[in-house]
Design a protein around this motif. Structure first.
Motif, PDB file in Angstrom:
ATOM      1  N   UNK A 172       0.878  -1.069   0.126  1.00 36.87           N
ATOM      2  CA  UNK A 172      -0.016   0.030  -0.023  1.00 36.87           C
ATOM      3  C   UNK A 172       0.841   1.378   0.121  1.00 36.87           C
ATOM      4  N   UNK A 173       0.215   2.393  -0.082  1.00 31.01           N
ATOM      5  CA  UNK A 173       0.960   3.732  -0.012  1.00 31.01           C
ATOM      6  C   UNK A 173      -0.354   4.738   0.723  1.00 31.01           C
ATOM      7  N   UNK A 174       0.635   5.474   1.545  1.00 29.91           N
ATOM      8  CA  UNK A 174      -0.198   6.491   2.165  1.00 29.91           C
ATOM      9  C   UNK A 174      -0.402   7.701   1.566  1.00 29.91           C
ATOM     10  N   UNK A 175      -1.441   8.350   1.520  1.00 33.88           N
ATOM     11  CA  UNK A 175      -1.766   9.337   0.805  1.00 33.88           C
ATOM     12  C   UNK A 175      -0.917  10.678   1.261  1.00 33.88           C
ATOM     13  N   UNK A 178      -3.287  13.823   2.373  1.00 34.63           N
ATOM     14  CA  UNK A 178      -4.540  13.494   3.325  1.00 34.63           C
ATOM     15  C   UNK A 178      -4.057  12.496   4.431  1.00 34.63           C
ATOM     16  N   UNK A 179      -4.051  12.668   5.545  1.00 36.55           N
ATOM     17  CA  UNK A 179      -3.610  11.877   6.616  1.00 36.55           C
ATOM     18  C   UNK A 179      -4.596  10.783   6.778  1.00 36.55           C
ATOM     19  N   UNK A 180      -5.732  10.877   6.299  1.00 32.37           N
ATOM     20  CA  UNK A 180      -6.854   9.955   6.419  1.00 32.37           C
ATOM     21  C   UNK A 180      -7.069   9.048   5.380  1.00 32.37           C
ATOM     22  N   UNK A 181      -6.193   8.859   4.489  1.00 28.71           N
ATOM     23  CA  UNK A 181      -6.460   8.073   3.214  1.00 28.71           C
ATOM     24  C   UNK A 181      -5.177   7.232   3.128  1.00 28.71           C
ATOM     25  N   UNK A 182      -5.392   5.718   2.887  1.00 28.17           N
ATOM     26  CA  UNK A 182      -4.450   5.006   2.387  1.00 28.17           C
ATOM     27  C   UNK A 182      -5.025   4.204   1.106  1.00 28.17           C
ATOM     28  N   UNK A 183      -4.056   3.804   0.494  1.00 28.28           N
ATOM     29  CA  UNK A 183      -4.266   2.860  -0.778  1.00 28.28           C
ATOM     30  C   UNK A 183      -3.791   1.570  -0.408  1.00 28.28           C
ATOM     31  N   UNK A 184      -4.382   0.490  -0.752  1.00 28.40           N
ATOM     32  CA  UNK A 184      -3.837  -0.820  -0.514  1.00 28.40           C
ATOM     33  C   UNK A 184      -4.209  -1.576  -1.818  1.00 28.40           C
ATOM     34  N   UNK A 185      -3.272  -2.635  -1.994  1.00 26.97           N
ATOM     35  CA  UNK A 185      -3.379  -3.365  -3.322  1.00 26.97           C
ATOM     36  C   UNK A 185      -3.533  -4.906  -2.865  1.00 26.97           C
ATOM     37  N   UNK A 186      -4.408  -5.642  -3.552  1.00 26.95           N
ATOM     38  CA  UNK A 186      -4.719  -7.003  -3.159  1.00 26.95           C
ATOM     39  C   UNK A 186      -5.255  -7.556  -4.450  1.00 26.95           C
ATOM     40  N   UNK A 187      -3.989  -8.238  -5.252  1.00 30.00           N
ATOM     41  CA  UNK A 187      -4.266  -9.027  -6.280  1.00 30.00           C
ATOM     42  C   UNK A 187      -4.792  -8.127  -7.183  1.00 30.00           C
ATOM     43  N   UNK A 188      -6.195  -8.272  -7.675  1.00 31.98           N
ATOM     44  CA  UNK A 188      -6.771  -7.435  -8.874  1.00 31.98           C
ATOM     45  C   UNK A 188      -7.466  -6.431  -8.276  1.00 31.98           C
ATOM     46  N   UNK A 189      -7.216  -5.879  -7.130  1.00 29.11           N
ATOM     47  CA  UNK A 189      -7.884  -4.550  -6.688  1.00 29.11           C
ATOM     48  C   UNK A 189      -6.813  -3.702  -6.264  1.00 29.11           C
ATOM     49  N   UNK A 190      -7.200  -2.480  -6.243  1.00 31.63           N
ATOM     50  CA  UNK A 190      -6.439  -1.367  -5.614  1.00 31.63           C
ATOM     51  C   UNK A 190      -7.879  -0.744  -4.885  1.00 31.63           C
ATOM     52  N   UNK A 191      -7.767  -0.609  -3.348  1.00 36.80           N
ATOM     53  CA  UNK A 191      -8.645   0.019  -2.754  1.00 36.80           C
ATOM     54  C   UNK A 191      -8.161   1.190  -1.743  1.00 36.80           C
ATOM     55  N   UNK A 192      -8.936   2.156  -1.554  1.00 36.20           N
ATOM     56  CA  UNK A 192      -8.683   3.176  -0.703  1.00 36.20           C
ATOM     57  C   UNK A 192      -9.387   3.415   0.432  1.00 36.20           C
ATOM     58  N   UNK A 193      -8.700   3.425   1.432  1.00 37.38           N
ATOM     59  CA  UNK A 193      -9.775   3.565   2.594  1.00 37.38           C
ATOM     60  C   UNK A 193      -9.474   4.911   3.283  1.00 37.38           C
ATOM     61  N   UNK A 208      -3.853  -6.781 -12.099  1.00 37.67           N
ATOM     62  CA  UNK A 208      -3.055  -7.328 -11.187  1.00 37.67           C
ATOM     63  C   UNK A 208      -1.929  -6.571 -10.613  1.00 37.67           C
ATOM     64  N   UNK A 209      -2.180  -6.007  -9.481  1.00 40.92           N
ATOM     65  CA  UNK A 209      -1.190  -4.846  -8.899  1.00 40.92           C
ATOM     66  C   UNK A 209      -0.061  -5.319  -8.156  1.00 40.92           C
ATOM     67  N   UNK A 210       1.150  -5.067  -8.530  1.00 39.19           N
ATOM     68  CA  UNK A 210       2.176  -5.318  -7.815  1.00 39.19           C
ATOM     69  C   UNK A 210       2.725  -3.926  -6.955  1.00 39.19           C
ATOM     70  N   UNK A 211       2.480  -2.914  -7.249  1.00 40.35           N
ATOM     71  CA  UNK A 211       3.030  -1.742  -6.366  1.00 40.35           C
ATOM     72  C   UNK A 211       2.050  -0.449  -6.632  1.00 40.35           C
ATOM     73  N   UNK A 212       2.102   0.505  -5.935  1.00 44.58           N
ATOM     74  CA  UNK A 212       1.489   1.718  -5.828  1.00 44.58           C
ATOM     75  C   UNK A 212       2.143   2.882  -5.275  1.00 44.58           C
TER      76      UNK A 212
END
Length: 349
Positions: A172-175, A178-193, A208-212
């Motif tokens: 994942x990568x931290x925005x 914005x301290x309140x948002x993080x992007x994570x990668x999991x196989x065929x998805x990229x999800x922002x939390x 198929x994500x490897x890095x972000x």
């Protein structure tokens, strides 16, 4: 700096390198080894004042194989590792001892151990913009948000969210905006939390994500490395289609990083034993905005500025220097650290 500067002090195989961004007086990096049988090491490496050689300022024993290493953005003596010994995984925050230059391979001071994980740990994220008392750790099934107090050597879980059995998180990568948002990668998805609610804000599917990595200058813009599709740039407000597609590597593209200052420069590393420097201006970053993807392709011509191919093994680790953004370090699996300058290509932008 003419050509790459090589540091050959790592005796074992290695995957992780990190810029010590809090060291404002020097261009310095941390590198960690993944030896299965030997005692692993963390090397504190600095570029000499005239940029002619890489010097080992400190060598420290580490108890297990290092699979993730990050330097604290506000304290140059603090860093985190994710490590494994056999089938058990752990994560800790370490402090380099003050008198490290006066002892051979001293023991690191373990400030905090993050012991709440039951699944396979993948990475630790520091908020990249400076001092922040929160930390994120990611394992295959969960995101943890921690409150860290290094002075009292305590870590407390503020919140936790599981991604469920259908997905396996890998990073994942931290925005930085914005301290309140993080992007994570999991196989065929990229999800922002949203870290305030631990709920998904948006997602990108079917790759198929490897890095972000987040664009350090433009909000909502990210770059991803994908197994088969190479490099893609996305606007998270329009997640159905990428803004731009760039060439990847001959084999897997393993890592991707935006330059901290020149945000149209992107660095990628791959298992084809190469590091690529890409020029990747996103539409709207200049006065003339392309009307279509065809216009964009015509404007960009060949985005590959240079391919650094003087490696004999896969390259898993790359790191830009925040102090000197025209410099980056790369780490191949055989333990070879190479520092390069991209100044010749800045004039071509």
């Amino acid at each position: 700096m003419q050509g790459g500067i090589v540091y050959g002090g790592l005796k074992y195989q290695a995957r992780c390198i990190a810029d010590v961004s809090a060291d404002t007086d020097n261009t310095s990096f941390l590198a960690g080894t993944v030896s299965l049988k030997e005692e692993n090491e963390v090397h504190f490496i600095r570029l000499s004042p005239y940029g002619t050689e890489l010097v080992c300022e400190g060598l420290f024993y580490h108890p297990s194989e290092i699979w993730d290493l990050k330097s604290c953005p506000f304290d140059s003596r603090i860093f985190s590792t994710v490590f494994t010994s056999g089938e058990t995984y752990g994560a800790s925050i370490w402090e380099i001892p003050e008198l490290y230059g006066q002892s051979n391979a001293p023991q690191l001071d373990e400030l905090v151990s993050l012991k709440e994980h039951a699944s396979k740990l993948k990475c630790i994220l520091w908020w990249p913009r400076g001092r922040h008392d929160k930390l994120i750790s990611i394992d295959e099934g969960n995101i943890f948000l921690w409150s860290i107090d290094s002075s009292s050597k305590t870590a407390k879980v503020i919140s936790q969210e599981s991604v469920g059995m259908l997905h396996r998180l890998s990073g994942g990568s931290w925005d930085p905006h914005d301290q309140n948002v993080v992007a994570t990668i999991c196989e065929s998805w990229l999800q922002c939390w949203d870290l305030r609610t631990m709920k998904k804000a948006n997602s990108i599917e079917n790759a198929h994500f490897r890095d972000v990595d987040y664009n350090p200058k433009k909000q909502h813009i990210i770059v991803t490395a994908e197994d088969e599709s190479g490099i893609r740039i996305w606007d998270l407000r329009k997640p159905k289609f990428p803004m731009a597609e760039l060439p990847g590597h001959v084999h897997w593209t393993w890592a991707v990083r935006y330059n901290p200052e020149y945000d149209d420069l992107i660095l990628t590393a791959g298992t084809d034993s190469a590091v690529n420097l890409l020029l990747a201006s996103t539409p709207g970053s200049s006065d003339s905005t392309p009307e279509s993807l065809a216009d964009y392709a015509a404007l960009r011509m060949d985005p590959l500025l240079h391919s650094y191919s003087d490696y004999e093994d896969s390259v898993y680790g790359i790191a830009w220097s925040r102090r000197e953004p025209s410099i980056f370090a790369s780490l191949s699996y055989d333990g070879r650290v190479v520092v390069e300058s991209v100044k010749p290509y800045l004039e071509k932008k």
